[in-house]
Design a protein around this motif. Structure first.
Motif, PDB file in Angstrom:
ATOM      1  N   LEU A 146      21.459   8.063 -26.562  1.00  0.00           N
ATOM      2  CA  LEU A 146      20.018   8.238 -26.697  1.00  0.00           C
ATOM      3  C   LEU A 146      19.597   9.683 -26.460  1.00  0.00           C
ATOM      4  N   GLU A 147      20.353  10.398 -25.647  1.00  0.00           N
ATOM      5  CA  GLU A 147      20.046  11.809 -25.394  1.00  0.00           C
ATOM      6  C   GLU A 147      20.276  12.665 -26.633  1.00  0.00           C
ATOM      7  N   TRP A 148      21.262  12.282 -27.455  1.00  0.00           N
ATOM      8  CA  TRP A 148      21.670  13.135 -28.569  1.00  0.00           C
ATOM      9  C   TRP A 148      21.306  12.615 -29.952  1.00  0.00           C
ATOM     10  N   ALA A 149      21.170  11.313 -30.113  1.00  0.00           N
ATOM     11  CA  ALA A 149      21.036  10.755 -31.464  1.00  0.00           C
ATOM     12  C   ALA A 149      19.629  10.909 -32.019  1.00  0.00           C
ATOM     13  N   MET A 150      19.564  11.123 -33.331  1.00  0.00           N
ATOM     14  CA  MET A 150      18.302  11.103 -34.064  1.00  0.00           C
ATOM     15  C   MET A 150      18.242   9.929 -35.030  1.00  0.00           C
ATOM     16  N   ASP A 151      19.381   9.457 -35.491  1.00  0.00           N
ATOM     17  CA  ASP A 151      19.452   8.349 -36.439  1.00  0.00           C
ATOM     18  C   ASP A 151      18.875   7.084 -35.793  1.00  0.00           C
ATOM     19  N   PRO A 152      17.847   6.483 -36.395  1.00  0.00           N
ATOM     20  CA  PRO A 152      17.237   5.304 -35.771  1.00  0.00           C
ATOM     21  C   PRO A 152      18.192   4.124 -35.626  1.00  0.00           C
ATOM     22  N   LEU A 153      19.158   3.975 -36.531  1.00  0.00           N
ATOM     23  CA  LEU A 153      20.115   2.881 -36.404  1.00  0.00           C
ATOM     24  C   LEU A 153      21.022   3.077 -35.192  1.00  0.00           C
ATOM     25  N   VAL A 154      21.456   4.303 -34.981  1.00  0.00           N
ATOM     26  CA  VAL A 154      22.307   4.598 -33.819  1.00  0.00           C
ATOM     27  C   VAL A 154      21.513   4.440 -32.534  1.00  0.00           C
ATOM     28  N   ARG A 155      20.293   4.921 -32.532  1.00  0.00           N
ATOM     29  CA  ARG A 155      19.451   4.791 -31.346  1.00  0.00           C
ATOM     30  C   ARG A 155      19.151   3.316 -31.049  1.00  0.00           C
ATOM     31  N   ALA A 156      18.891   2.534 -32.087  1.00  0.00           N
ATOM     32  CA  ALA A 156      18.634   1.110 -31.882  1.00  0.00           C
ATOM     33  C   ALA A 156      19.856   0.428 -31.281  1.00  0.00           C
ATOM     34  N   ALA A 157      21.034   0.760 -31.777  1.00  0.00           N
ATOM     35  CA  ALA A 157      22.267   0.173 -31.235  1.00  0.00           C
ATOM     36  C   ALA A 157      22.426   0.511 -29.755  1.00  0.00           C
ATOM     37  N   ALA A 158      22.089   1.743 -29.377  1.00  0.00           N
ATOM     38  CA  ALA A 158      22.188   2.140 -27.970  1.00  0.00           C
ATOM     39  C   ALA A 158      21.180   1.375 -27.108  1.00  0.00           C
ATOM     40  N   TRP A 159      19.956   1.234 -27.586  1.00  0.00           N
ATOM     41  CA  TRP A 159      18.957   0.467 -26.843  1.00  0.00           C
ATOM     42  C   TRP A 159      19.409  -0.981 -26.656  1.00  0.00           C
ATOM     43  N   LEU A 160      20.052  -1.543 -27.659  1.00  0.00           N
ATOM     44  CA  LEU A 160      20.511  -2.929 -27.559  1.00  0.00           C
ATOM     45  C   LEU A 160      21.623  -3.069 -26.518  1.00  0.00           C
ATOM     46  N   ARG A 161      22.475  -2.069 -26.389  1.00  0.00           N
ATOM     47  CA  ARG A 161      23.479  -2.115 -25.317  1.00  0.00           C
ATOM     48  C   ARG A 161      22.785  -2.267 -23.955  1.00  0.00           C
ATOM     49  N   LEU A 162      21.647  -1.596 -23.804  1.00  0.00           N
ATOM     50  CA  LEU A 162      20.896  -1.619 -22.553  1.00  0.00           C
ATOM     51  C   LEU A 162      20.029  -2.874 -22.410  1.00  0.00           C
TER      52      LEU A 162
END
Length: 238
Positions: free
Chosen positions: A56-72
């Motif tokens: 989340l600190e580095w990503a801009m791609d919304p799909l990658v960011r969404a995947a990270a939020w889902l891990r949390l």
């Protein structure tokens, strides 16, 4: 934040991050300070190494960011990244389905697979093997929670077939869910395969360890990966 004197660029640390030595890879990731043009790759590496907050600190791609939020376990934040101003592609549909699933689990709501069915349909239409495996895995979780283990086995078999047709090893997360659907000695063997293929702090590793009756190790991995309990809530009590 890493000490600037010891911070590394992605180019300088790529070999260590790709090392089979997980401890080395994680130590390197902790020191990583990617240049602007390296942040997308660094974010993907961080997610693979079970560090969604770095992603989340580095990503801009919304799909990658969404995947990270889902891990949390932050489903609403994941949906916020995806927006609703365009028809979803298969990969976005899978993330939406996972977010919907987490919201239902949090609310202790009855299983409802409409968004998962859509993700499966889009993945088949687009021929997106990765999305199809992820959607089949989620569908398997839904069916296990509903007590429909044989239906779960059939759903997961579609994901296994995708790997077989592509000449690839079966996905670790799918195998870990399959282990819970199988149970017994067969499930244990499947869980061992999932564990060997899983990344640190990942849903696959935590689920595989739970299937192997190693709850303390599973909790340690979940804590290291900031992984929400929503990723294993579908597993019936032992």
């Amino acid at each position: 934040m890493a000490d600037p004197a010891s911070a590394l660029s992605l180019a300088a640390s790529r070999a260590a991050l790709d090392s089979p030595d997980e401890a080395l890879a994680l130590r390197t990731l902790a020191l990583l300070s990617p240049l602007p043009h390296e942040r997308a790759e660094a974010a993907a590496v961080a997610l693979r190494l079970g560090r969604p907050r770095h992603t989340l600190e580095w990503a801009m791609d919304p799909l990658v960011r969404a995947a990270a939020w889902l891990r949390l376990g932050e489903a609403q934040s994941a949906l916020g990244e995806l927006g609703d101003d365009r028809p979803p592609c298969a990969r976005e549909a899978v993330l939406r389905a996972r977010a919907d699933w987490q919201l239902r689990l949090r609310a202790a709501a009855e299983p409802e697979s409409g968004s998962t069915d859509m993700a499966l349909r889009l993945a088949r239409q687009e021929g997106d093997a990765g999305a199809l495996v992820a959607a089949a895995t989620l569908h398997g979780e839904e069916l296990i929670r509903a007590g429909e283990r044989f239906a779960a086995l059939r759903a997961l078999a579609e994901g296994l077939k995708v790997a077989e047709l592509g000449g690839q090893a079966a996905d670790a997360h799918l195998l870990a869910v399959l282990a819970h659907a199988q149970g017994g000695a067969k499930g244990g063997r499947t869980a061992e395969k999932a564990l060997a293929r899983s990344g640190p702090g990942s849903p696959a590793r935590v689920l595989a360890l739970l299937a192997l009756a190693r709850p303390a190790d599973a909790q340690s991995q979940a804590a290291a990966g900031d992984l929400s309990p929503l990723w294993w809530t579908f597993v019936p009590p032992a």
